[in-house]
Motif scaffolding. Structure first.
Motif, short mmCIF file in Angstrom:
data_model
loop_
_atom_site.label_atom_id
_atom_site.label_comp_id
_atom_site.label_asym_id
_atom_site.label_seq_id
_atom_site.Cartn_x
_atom_site.Cartn_y
_atom_site.Cartn_z
N UNK A 209 0.59 -1.23 0.09
CA UNK A 209 0.14 -0.10 -0.38
C UNK A 209 1.43 0.97 -0.21
N UNK A 210 1.69 1.19 0.66
CA UNK A 210 3.03 2.56 1.09
C UNK A 210 3.38 3.02 -0.69
N UNK A 211 3.85 1.57 -1.19
CA UNK A 211 4.26 1.66 -2.09
C UNK A 211 3.45 2.57 -3.11
N UNK A 213 0.67 4.31 -2.30
CA UNK A 213 1.04 5.86 -2.12
C UNK A 213 1.77 6.12 -2.71
N UNK A 214 3.30 5.58 -2.06
CA UNK A 214 4.43 6.23 -3.12
C UNK A 214 4.14 6.36 -4.09
N UNK A 215 3.95 5.69 -5.05
CA UNK A 215 4.27 4.56 -5.77
C UNK A 215 4.21 5.43 -7.02
N UNK A 216 4.92 5.13 -7.47
CA UNK A 216 5.01 5.57 -8.17
C UNK A 216 5.51 7.04 -7.63
N UNK A 217 6.14 7.05 -7.80
CA UNK A 217 6.77 8.72 -7.70
C UNK A 217 6.27 9.71 -9.03
N UNK A 294 6.38 14.44 3.28
CA UNK A 294 6.23 13.91 4.53
C UNK A 294 5.80 13.06 4.76
N UNK A 295 4.22 14.23 4.81
CA UNK A 295 3.33 12.51 5.69
C UNK A 295 3.15 11.05 5.33
N UNK A 296 3.88 11.22 3.64
CA UNK A 296 4.42 9.30 3.39
C UNK A 296 5.26 8.98 4.13
N UNK A 297 6.40 9.52 4.02
CA UNK A 297 7.67 9.88 4.87
C UNK A 297 7.30 8.50 6.00
N UNK A 298 7.07 9.87 6.77
CA UNK A 298 6.74 9.37 8.45
C UNK A 298 5.79 8.15 8.57
N UNK A 410 14.86 -0.43 -0.38
CA UNK A 410 15.99 -0.12 -0.48
C UNK A 410 15.95 0.54 -2.22
N UNK A 411 15.28 -0.75 -2.46
CA UNK A 411 15.91 -0.51 -4.47
C UNK A 411 15.00 0.59 -5.20
N UNK A 412 13.88 0.43 -4.43
CA UNK A 412 13.11 1.75 -4.66
C UNK A 412 13.11 2.30 -4.04
N UNK A 413 13.63 3.12 -3.34
CA UNK A 413 14.12 4.64 -2.60
C UNK A 413 15.67 4.32 -3.29
N UNK A 414 16.55 4.17 -3.53
CA UNK A 414 17.98 3.87 -4.61
C UNK A 414 17.26 4.99 -6.07
N UNK A 415 15.81 4.07 -6.18
CA UNK A 415 15.32 4.94 -7.53
C UNK A 415 15.06 6.32 -7.63
N UNK A 416 14.33 6.26 -6.67
CA UNK A 416 13.72 7.56 -6.10
C UNK A 416 14.76 9.20 -6.46
N UNK A 417 15.20 8.19 -5.45
CA UNK A 417 17.02 9.34 -5.47
C UNK A 417 17.25 9.67 -6.18
N UNK A 418 17.22 8.18 -7.29
CA UNK A 418 17.66 8.43 -8.81
C UNK A 418 17.08 9.47 -9.62
N UNK A 419 15.91 9.41 -9.49
CA UNK A 419 14.83 10.34 -10.61
C UNK A 419 14.33 11.15 -10.08
N UNK A 420 14.90 11.54 -8.89
CA UNK A 420 15.21 12.70 -8.12
C UNK A 420 16.39 13.30 -8.17
#
Ligand SMILES: Nc1ncnc2c1ncn2[C@@H]1O[C@H](COP(=O)(O)OP(=O)(O)OP(=O)(O)O)[C@@H](O)[C@H]1O
Length: 921
Positions: A209-211, A213-217, A294-298, A410-420
């Motif tokens: 669900x979190x994924x 929600x974060x979903x896809x970026x 922020x809320x989602x990160x929390x 972790x990978x998704x987080x990394x991807x998100x960071x890369x995308x950002x």
């Protein structure tokens, strides 16, 4: 009975128990030896079991014979040995060893002391009971101290037995508790495993669900896009502000009125404020998105924390379970060790007392049962171990899954960071591009501004000129209403003058038109007059089969090739020539004939009275010329069609009404062919208004508006004509048929009214009475026909000779046609002739009549001269000098019953259809 071998077996181990159980308890005398043998072996301490067995009254009957002092001594010795051994041996492990073993040591001497002290009452009682049956044989044994000792040992054994029982109960309870605890443990484990599974599932769902929600970026992308947009707008705003400042500065330096840049400036300011608003909105959106992220990160952190907590709980739970497992294993081990001790004790008791074997046996069976239970417990334990292993496996799998999820996270987080990161770079790039573009635009704006300045410099003089023009135009506009009023006044005057001129011109034109109309009328009249008011045409029909064959049917009529008004008749070998106004040969069509008469028809529209006669002998073609056939209509139908088309052509100025009446004159009786009472004889009367006009009361008049109406009128009127078969013509018309067409016109512009009458007359066949062979009524009919034809000739003669009296009233025919024959009326006589040799006499008569009628028209002098040689009688009798009968009496008339019966039915049809509407004449 216990054998020595069995006694030895008891000492040899538990395997001997089964054999021992089968033996009866031996009598005291013989068992002593064996007991001593057993005790001699010194295998087990048996003393503690004796009191227990006594307590259960097992030994009450088979107690060893105390009369045998050797046996008793041996037993006491064995008990002493047992006590010694028990003192030396450690006590079996009890549930509370620390609390029970400590007092056991001091208690044992006490017990021993108590036994040794031999409480007098119990021992005495026991000894008394033991010796109740043997007192007689052993009366001196009671005070024997050994008895007290035995009693004491028995008491001790009893206590021991109680203790063992307690221990056994305890063991049973422990086993039951162990079973319960193992069962509950397994349930707990299962429950925990289920809970863990549920938690794992929940966490997996939470993660997904979190994924999602974060979903896809998507939100982040949107946020970044908005941020980029915001940044771009900020840049644009800055650039615009810079431009604005620049423009304001320029404005301050060189202010210009009516400068187009003002408007541009205002537009730019408007745009700027719009952009600022958009930027504010975008900023607010960005803040919202930041908050959301922020809320989602929390929440993600919370979930991770929960995950960690659950993992820690799980580890603790595992630890606890493993601890419990270890405890259980220890308990099981202790339980395993316990049966050995129990066996040992049982064996000891067996040695001490044969009666205790029974109890031992039970205990062994119980032991066996416990062993089985233990085996079962082992089995359960094994299963639990397996379950534990499987749950450990599941746990390992779950941990692996969690690891995998974490890695994925972790990978998704990394991807998100890369995308950002990539977006950040893109944003920077876009900013740079926007900056460069803004610079270029700025440059272009500067250039435009320079151009505008130049234009401004050049436009200033033009502006001055325009201002001047504008002022002058303003003045003109101010003066315009006055000018307009003046112009309108003059225009009005001009227009009214023009209208007046147009009116006068119209009046003049109208006057001229009326004059021209009169002139045209005059000219037409002159033309007609020149052509002759009475015109005579001749038409020769073709030879028909009714003419027969042979010389009688030979053609006797020829024509002049150079003159279409001349025909030659070969009569009795002599050619006689006749000149008429026009001669139509047999091949002349209906149309050609009508073309020659249509001028007369149209004059009817102008208000003239016109009369067209078809004259000729029976079967000469009168009806054919006037009525024609359905496929080839004659003058009647064509005249009406022409009238319709002419009236339509003048419909812009004139209103015309065309009405039709049809009448028949048969035997000097006038009948209405369209009336309801065809047999009714009508009278011709003078109009009571004193105009001198004639009218026929009761004569039906129909208004016709189309060709269909005409056809119906013709059909109706035609069948009502009286026809009678004669020698000459199978369907000879025995009456005069008149079609009276009245055309009433109204000139809408002048109010002028005209009334013209067109009389289309199909005369009855003219023939000499002798030739037709008529007699009786037919003769009378012929006489009437000839009389009316003579009267017609008389009238024409009187008219053209301008006599004071015109004998119109001599016949119904002339009286009815009075209007159309007098004044400036126009008359056409179509003389029909047969070309057949056999009809030459009749043809000659007809042609002579026609020529004379025509000669009347040709000028007053000649007319007068010719009029003197013409008589109506001559027409009929000229060719038959021998005939004495009056001309009007040559024919016979048919009886009323011979009238066609069809006429009545067709009349009914017309009246019921409503197509024909009677109009008063
Ligand atoms: N011009 C013509 N062309 C062809 N056939 C004609 C022509 N004129 C007359 N006929 C034919 O001659 C026959 C007699 O003609 P019609 O009935 O018109 O004579 P009529 O003069 O009216 O006779 P009646 O006086 O007895 O009525 C008809 O069959 C008609 O079709």
């Amino acid at each position: 009975m216990i054998t020595s071998r069995t006694a030895w077996d008891l000492g040899s181990g538990p395997s001997a128990g089964a054999a021992w159980k089968t033996k009866d308890l031996a009598p005291a005398g013989r068992g002593q030896d064996r007991l001593s043998t057993g005790s001699g072996a010194g295998a087990s301490p048996r003393a503690p079991l004796l009191p227990a067995l006594l307590h259960h009254k097992i030994l009450s009957v088979s107690w060893p014979d105390t009369a045998n002092p050797r046996g008793l001594c041996r037993a006491l010795q064995a008990l002493r040995d047992t006590r010694c051994k028990r003192r030396e041996e450690p006590r079996p492990r009890a549930p509370t060893p620390a609390t029970e073993e400590a007092p056991a040591a001091p208690r044992e001497p006490a017990a021993t002391t108590a036994l040794q002290a031999a409480p007098s009452m119990n021992l005495e009682k026991a000894g008394g009971r033991l010796c109740s049956g043997k007192r007689a044989s052993l009366p001196a044994a009671r005070p024997f101290p050994v008895i007290q000792e035995v009693m004491a040992s028995m008491a001790h054994l009893q206590k021991e037995k109680l203790r063992l029982q307690e221990e056994l109960l305890e063991l049973q309870e422990k086993l039951a508790a162990q079973e319960n605890s193992e069962l509950s443990l397994s349930f707990q484990l299962q429950g925990q495993v289920e809970t863990l599974k549920a938690k794992l599932l929940e966490q997996a769902q939470e993660i997904s669900r979190l994924r999602s929600e974060l979903g896809g970026t998507d939100a982040e992308k949107h946020r970044d896009l908005l941020a980029a947009e915001n940044e771009r707008l900020r840049q644009e705003m800055k650039a615009c502000e810079g431009e604005l400042r620049e423009l304001q500065r320029q404005q301050q330096q060189a202010p210009c009125r009516d400068c187009p840049h003002r408007q541009e400036n205002a537009e730019l300011q408007e745009q700027l404020s719009q952009l600022q608003r958009e930027a504010e909105e975008a900023r607010a959106k960005l803040v919202e998105l930041d908050l959301e992220v922020q809320q989602k990160t929390n929440r993600l952190a919370e979930v991770e924390l929960r995950l960690k907590d659950s993992l820690a709980e799980r580890a603790e739970e595992e630890e606890r379970l493993s601890r419990r497992l270890r405890d259980s294993q220890e308990t099981i081990a202790s339980l395993k060790s316990q049966p050995q001790q129990i066996k040992y004790i049982i064996k000891t008791v067996e040695v001490e007392s044969a009666k205790a074997k029974q109890a031992l046996c039970e205990t062994q069976s119980r032991n066996q049962y416990l062993l089985e239970q233990v085996g079962m417990q082992k089995q359960v334990l094994k299963e639990m171990e397996q379950q534990l292993q499987s749950s450990q496996k599941t746990e390992a799998q779950l941990q692996a899954q969690i690891m995998m999820y974490e890695a994925e996270l972790e990978r998704a987080h990394g991807q998100m960071l890369e995308e950002m990161q990539a977006m950040e770079e893109e944003k920077n790039r876009a900013i740079e591009e926007a900056f460069s573009r803004a610079q270029v635009e700025m440059k272009a704006v500067h250039e435009n501004l320079a151009g505008v300045r130049t234009n401004l410099l050049t436009l200033q003089p033009a502006l001055r000129t325009l201002t001047h023009d504008y002022n002058s135009l303003k003045r003109q506009v101010r003066d315009f209403p006055l000018l307009l009023q003046e112009t309108l006044r003059s225009a009005r005057a001009e227009i009214s003058q023009a209208i007046e001129e147009v009116h006068s011109t119209n009046r003049e034109l109208l006057r001229k038109y009326r004059r021209e109309l009169q002139l045209r009328k005059k000219c037409h009249n002159e033309l007609v007059r020149l052509k002759g008011n009475i015109r005579v045409f001749g038409r020769v029909r073709p030879i028909t089969k009714e003419d027969g064959e042979g010389p009688e049917a030979a053609n006797a009529v020829t024509f002049d090739a150079d003159d279409d008004a001349v025909l030659h008749l070969l009569h009795k070998g002599k050619q006689v020539s006749f000149e008429l106004d026009k001669v139509f040969p047999p091949q002349a069509s209906q149309e050609e004939v009508f073309q020659e008469v249509q001028a007369l028809v149209t004059s009817c529209i102008d208000g003239y009275n016109v009369c067209i006669f078809a004259y000729g002998q029976t079967g000469a073609g009168k009806t054919y010329t006037m009525e024609g056939t359905a496929a080839n209509p004659g003058i009647n139908q064509r005249a009406l069609q022409l009238l319709f088309s002419e009236v339509r052509g003048k419909a812009a100025d004139w209103d015309y009404t065309i009405t039709v009446s049809a009448a028949e004159i048969y035997n000097e009786a006038l009948r209405d062919l369209l009336g309801k009472e065809p047999q009714e004889k009508l009278e011709i009367k003078l109009c009571p208004d004193g105009s001198g006009q004639l009218y026929v009361p009761g004569l039906t008049e129909f208004r016709v508006q189309s060709v269909e109406d005409i056809n119906k009128v013709f059909e109706f009127g035609h069948v009502k004509r009286v026809t009678e078969c004669t020698n000459l013509n199978e369907h000879s018309s025995r009456s005069h048929a008149l079609l009276i067409v009245t055309v009433r016109g109204l000139d809408r512009s002048t109010g002028l009214r005209t009334t013209g009458k067109l009389n289309l007359v199909d005369l009855a066949g003219s023939e000499r009475v002798g030739r037709s062979g008529a007699e009786g009524s037919r003769l009378r009919e012929a006489q009437h026909i000839n009389k009316s034809l003579s009267a017609l000739g008389d009238v024409i003669y009187a008219l053209r000779s301008r006599q004071g009296h015109v004998p119109f009233r001599n016949s119904k025919l002339t009286y009815l046609l009075q209007d159309s024959l007098s004044g400036d009326s126009k008359t056409l006589m179509m003389v029909q002739v047969s070309p057949a040799e056999k009809n030459t006499s009749e043809t000659l008569c007809s042609l002579k009549f026609a020529e004379r009628v025509r000669s009347v028209e040709l000028g007053p002098v000649s007319r007068k001269a010719e009029l003197g040689s013409w008589t109506s009688q001559e027409h009929l009798e000229g060719d038959s000098p021998g005939s004495t009968a009056p001309p009007g009496r040559a024919h016979t008339s048919p009886s009323p019953g011979q009238l066609s019966s069809r006429s009545a039915s067709i009349r009914r049809k017309l009246h019921t259809s409503g197509k024909l509407r009677p109009v008063p004449l």
